[in-house]
Design a protein around this motif. Structure first.
Motif, PDB file in Angstrom:
ATOM      1  N   GLY A  20       0.835  -1.206   0.000  1.00 28.62           N
ATOM      2  CA  GLY A  20       0.000   0.000   0.000  1.00 28.62           C
ATOM      3  C   GLY A  20       0.864   1.249   0.000  1.00 28.62           C
ATOM      4  O   GLY A  20       1.972   1.242   0.554  1.00 28.62           O
ATOM      5  N   TRP A  22      -0.087   4.669   0.909  1.00 28.98           N
ATOM      6  CA  TRP A  22      -0.555   5.834   1.693  1.00 28.98           C
ATOM      7  C   TRP A  22       0.614   6.525   2.399  1.00 28.98           C
ATOM      8  O   TRP A  22       1.467   5.843   2.978  1.00 28.98           O
ATOM      9  CB  TRP A  22      -1.560   5.344   2.731  1.00 28.98           C
ATOM     10  N   GLN A  28       6.034  11.372   1.350  1.00 30.54           N
ATOM     11  CA  GLN A  28       7.220  11.163   2.201  1.00 30.54           C
ATOM     12  C   GLN A  28       8.457  10.742   1.397  1.00 30.54           C
ATOM     13  O   GLN A  28       9.570  11.138   1.711  1.00 30.54           O
ATOM     14  CB  GLN A  28       6.909  10.097   3.267  1.00 30.54           C
ATOM     15  N   ASP A  50      -2.377  -1.573  -3.391  1.00 31.55           N
ATOM     16  CA  ASP A  50      -3.518  -0.770  -2.935  1.00 31.55           C
ATOM     17  C   ASP A  50      -3.151   0.708  -2.889  1.00 31.55           C
ATOM     18  O   ASP A  50      -2.084   1.079  -2.384  1.00 31.55           O
ATOM     19  CB  ASP A  50      -3.924  -1.209  -1.523  1.00 31.55           C
ATOM     20  N   SER A 153     -14.572   0.253   2.764  1.00 37.08           N
ATOM     21  CA  SER A 153     -13.516   0.488   3.762  1.00 37.08           C
ATOM     22  C   SER A 153     -14.104   1.206   4.965  1.00 37.08           C
ATOM     23  O   SER A 153     -14.786   2.222   4.804  1.00 37.08           O
ATOM     24  CB  SER A 153     -12.400   1.330   3.147  1.00 37.08           C
ATOM     25  N   SER A 207      -2.661  -0.707   8.100  1.00 42.15           N
ATOM     26  CA  SER A 207      -1.739  -0.448   9.218  1.00 42.15           C
ATOM     27  C   SER A 207      -1.561  -1.658  10.132  1.00 42.15           C
ATOM     28  O   SER A 207      -1.692  -1.546  11.357  1.00 42.15           O
ATOM     29  CB  SER A 207      -2.193   0.780  10.018  1.00 42.15           C
ATOM     30  N   LYS A 217      10.723  -0.078  16.605  1.00 46.99           N
ATOM     31  CA  LYS A 217      11.829   0.889  16.422  1.00 46.99           C
ATOM     32  C   LYS A 217      11.656   2.173  17.225  1.00 46.99           C
ATOM     33  O   LYS A 217      12.594   2.958  17.325  1.00 46.99           O
ATOM     34  CB  LYS A 217      12.003   1.206  14.938  1.00 46.99           C
ATOM     35  N   ARG A 229       8.307   7.438   9.926  1.00 50.16           N
ATOM     36  CA  ARG A 229       7.023   8.144   9.799  1.00 50.16           C
ATOM     37  C   ARG A 229       6.830   9.157  10.930  1.00 50.16           C
ATOM     38  O   ARG A 229       6.262  10.217  10.719  1.00 50.16           O
ATOM     39  CB  ARG A 229       5.865   7.146   9.764  1.00 50.16           C
ATOM     40  N   SER A 288       8.775   2.616   3.371  1.00 50.79           N
ATOM     41  CA  SER A 288       9.432   3.832   2.904  1.00 50.79           C
ATOM     42  C   SER A 288      10.768   3.496   2.243  1.00 50.79           C
ATOM     43  O   SER A 288      11.459   4.382   1.782  1.00 50.79           O
ATOM     44  CB  SER A 288       9.652   4.797   4.072  1.00 50.79           C
TER      45      SER A 288
HETATM   46  P1  NDP Z   1       1.922  -0.231   8.166  1.00 50.19           P
HETATM   47  O1  NDP Z   1       1.353  -0.426   9.505  1.00 50.19           O
HETATM   48  O2  NDP Z   1       2.417  -1.413   7.416  1.00 50.19           O
HETATM   49  O3  NDP Z   1       3.097   0.858   8.283  1.00 50.19           O
HETATM   50  C1  NDP Z   1       3.992   1.006   7.245  1.00 50.19           C
HETATM   51  C2  NDP Z   1       5.122   1.901   7.665  1.00 50.19           C
HETATM   52  O4  NDP Z   1       5.859   1.304   8.722  1.00 50.19           O
HETATM   53  C3  NDP Z   1       6.114   2.091   6.528  1.00 50.19           C
HETATM   54  O5  NDP Z   1       5.759   3.120   5.651  1.00 50.19           O
HETATM   55  C4  NDP Z   1       7.401   2.352   7.280  1.00 50.19           C
HETATM   56  O6  NDP Z   1       7.399   3.719   7.694  1.00 50.19           O
HETATM   57  C5  NDP Z   1       7.257   1.444   8.494  1.00 50.19           C
HETATM   58  N1  NDP Z   1       7.807   0.116   8.242  1.00 50.19           N
HETATM   59  C6  NDP Z   1       7.412  -0.801   7.313  1.00 50.19           C
HETATM   60  N2  NDP Z   1       8.160  -1.906   7.371  1.00 50.19           N
HETATM   61  C7  NDP Z   1       9.044  -1.718   8.364  1.00 50.19           C
HETATM   62  C8  NDP Z   1      10.063  -2.523   8.908  1.00 50.19           C
HETATM   63  N3  NDP Z   1      10.305  -3.741   8.433  1.00 50.19           N
HETATM   64  N4  NDP Z   1      10.788  -2.022   9.942  1.00 50.19           N
HETATM   65  C9  NDP Z   1      10.537  -0.788  10.428  1.00 50.19           C
HETATM   66  N5  NDP Z   1       9.587   0.025   9.944  1.00 50.19           N
HETATM   67  C10 NDP Z   1       8.829  -0.441   8.920  1.00 50.19           C
HETATM   68  O7  NDP Z   1       0.852   0.363   7.217  1.00 50.19           O
HETATM   69  P2  NDP Z   1       0.437   1.821   6.696  1.00 50.19           P
HETATM   70  O8  NDP Z   1      -0.004   2.652   7.826  1.00 50.19           O
HETATM   71  O9  NDP Z   1       1.503   2.333   5.812  1.00 50.19           O
HETATM   72  O10 NDP Z   1      -0.820   1.440   5.821  1.00 50.19           O
HETATM   73  C11 NDP Z   1      -0.669   0.431   4.815  1.00 50.19           C
HETATM   74  C12 NDP Z   1      -1.657   0.623   3.729  1.00 50.19           C
HETATM   75  O11 NDP Z   1      -2.988   0.506   4.218  1.00 50.19           O
HETATM   76  C13 NDP Z   1      -1.654   2.001   3.077  1.00 50.19           C
HETATM   77  O12 NDP Z   1      -0.604   2.174   2.173  1.00 50.19           O
HETATM   78  C14 NDP Z   1      -2.989   1.993   2.398  1.00 50.19           C
HETATM   79  O13 NDP Z   1      -2.923   1.201   1.228  1.00 50.19           O
HETATM   80  C15 NDP Z   1      -3.857   1.305   3.439  1.00 50.19           C
HETATM   81  N6  NDP Z   1      -4.576   2.267   4.299  1.00 50.19           N
HETATM   82  C16 NDP Z   1      -5.936   2.348   4.163  1.00 50.19           C
HETATM   83  C17 NDP Z   1      -6.693   3.213   4.899  1.00 50.19           C
HETATM   84  C18 NDP Z   1      -8.167   3.259   4.692  1.00 50.19           C
HETATM   85  O14 NDP Z   1      -8.839   4.149   5.223  1.00 50.19           O
HETATM   86  N7  NDP Z   1      -8.737   2.363   3.924  1.00 50.19           N
HETATM   87  C19 NDP Z   1      -6.072   4.120   5.888  1.00 50.19           C
HETATM   88  C20 NDP Z   1      -4.637   3.947   5.999  1.00 50.19           C
HETATM   89  C21 NDP Z   1      -3.941   3.051   5.240  1.00 50.19           C
HETATM   90  P3  NDP Z   1       8.736   4.529   8.059  1.00 50.19           P
HETATM   91  O15 NDP Z   1       9.910   3.819   7.492  1.00 50.19           O
HETATM   92  O16 NDP Z   1       8.516   5.859   7.442  1.00 50.19           O
HETATM   93  O17 NDP Z   1       8.740   4.598   9.544  1.00 50.19           O
END
Ligand code: NDP
Length: 322
Positions: A20, A22, A28, A50, A153, A207, A217, A229, A288
């Protein structure tokens, strides 16, 4: 490689880890890094992606479409969403009216560079538009071949039941629900999941890592990791606040021995955890940087024994939102 699961009561198979974009694409992270993440996903066996028209105010769809250029369309499952305004605004530039739905899909297809999306999702429930009108618009979009399947959703159990019944009358099916779900956010378990099971719908959960918090982390009292993030001033830092409390972060640190027992990273444990729920078709994982994608896909196919699931419940206790 990543396992596939059926989406709802349909013949569509999606990768149980879906990528995904978002807060990352068009915001970012720079476009070249976004492309690297998409390619890392493809290399690891992820074929489901997504996005939403509102992410980075349409830029996320464009970035994803560009990154997927040249891929065989039949080998991908592309999901997007409709509800929020993406233009300058105006009375009809929002919600799930026939006008907004029919206009929004055209913009999404153009930006994604495809003739159809596999899954078109109502991003939220629209209390101002009759559900019949929305469902008729979705039925027409399916008939026109612009979307192959329809999902929702963050709809409640009652909204899901009503939507599913209408869809059936109109000759199509709702096959998915996209709620927030993680070890820290279990709100769907009591009502949304049973309503979905009754109606042949599965969850694509967002998420699953609580926006990175469950990777462990963020350590209380320590500096925020650079580039994470929680430091993203384009929107991410604000969104992650709901989890950035010392009591939550301290409990999360106590999950480390559970992950070690399974020989997983904490990030992998968090993704594997949502996939233990049979009604979940996919964990929607963001990234990211490409290394995160490579790490996270290893959660596919993991079984967490019952005693460790119980241990996770004990460790997290009352910081879990239910
Ligand atoms: P996550 O809970 O998977 O968080 C992802 C974030 O966590 C990354 O961008 C990164 O951020 C960090 N991360 C990912 N992998 C690792 C790792 N191995 N080690 C450390 N940090 C890590 O999900 P999101 O909140 O990004 O949401 C995922 C998807 O869900 C979205 O892209 C979207 O498609 C969907 N979504 C849908 C919504 C809805 O209303 N329907 C609302 C929100 C999301 P960083 O490195 O910057 O810290």
């Amino acid at each position: 490689m990543v396992n596939y699961r059926y989406l709802g009561n349909s013949g569509l198979k999606i990768t149980e880890i879906t990528y995904g974009n978002w807060l990352t694409h068009g915001s970012q992270v720079e476009n070249d890094v976004a492309t690297q993440c998409v390619h890392a996903a493809l290399d690891a066996g992820i074929t489901s992606f997504d996005t939403a028209d509102v992410y980075a105010n349409t830029k996320a769809e464009q970035v994803l479409g560009d990154a997927l250029k040249g891929q065989r369309r039949e080998s991908l499952e592309i999901f997007t969403k409709v509800y929020w305004p993406t233009g300058p605004g105006g009375p009809n530039d929002t919600g799930l009216s026939r006008k907004h739905v029919m206009e929004s899909i055209n913009g999404s297809l153009q930006r994604l560079g495809t003739d159809y999306v596999d899954l078109y999702q109502a991003h939220r429930y629209d209390v101002e538009t009759p559900l019949e009108e929305t469902m008729q618009a979705f039925a027409d979009i399916v008939r026109q071949g612009k979307a192959l399947y329809i999902g929702v959703s963050e709809w409640t159990a009652d909204q899901i039941r009503a939507g599913a019944a209408l869809a059936k009358e109109l000759g199509f099916q709702l096959i998915s629900s996209q709620p927030q779900y993680s070890m820290l956010w279990r709100v769907i378990e009591d009502e949304v999941v049973p309503a979905s099971q009754e109606t042949g719908i599965s969850q694509i959960v967002w998420s699953p890592m609580a926006q990175g918090v469950l990777s462990g982390k963020y350590v209380p009292g320590k500096e925020l990791p650079a580039g994470s993030r929680a430091t993203d001033d384009k929107g991410g830092a604000k969104m992650i606040q709901r989890f950035m409390h010392d009591d939550v972060l301290e409990r999360v640190q106590r999950l480390r021995p559970v992950a070690e027992e399974l020989d997983l990273s904490m990030a992998q444990l968090s993704v594997a955890w949502v996939l233990q729920n049979d009604n979940v078709a996919a964990a929607l994982v963001g990234a990211s940087r490409p290394e995160q994608v490579a790490e996270n896909v290893k959660a596919s196919g993991v079984t967490i024994p019952a005693e460790l699931l119980a241990k996770i419940d004990d460790v997290l206790g009352d910081v879990v939102e239910r």
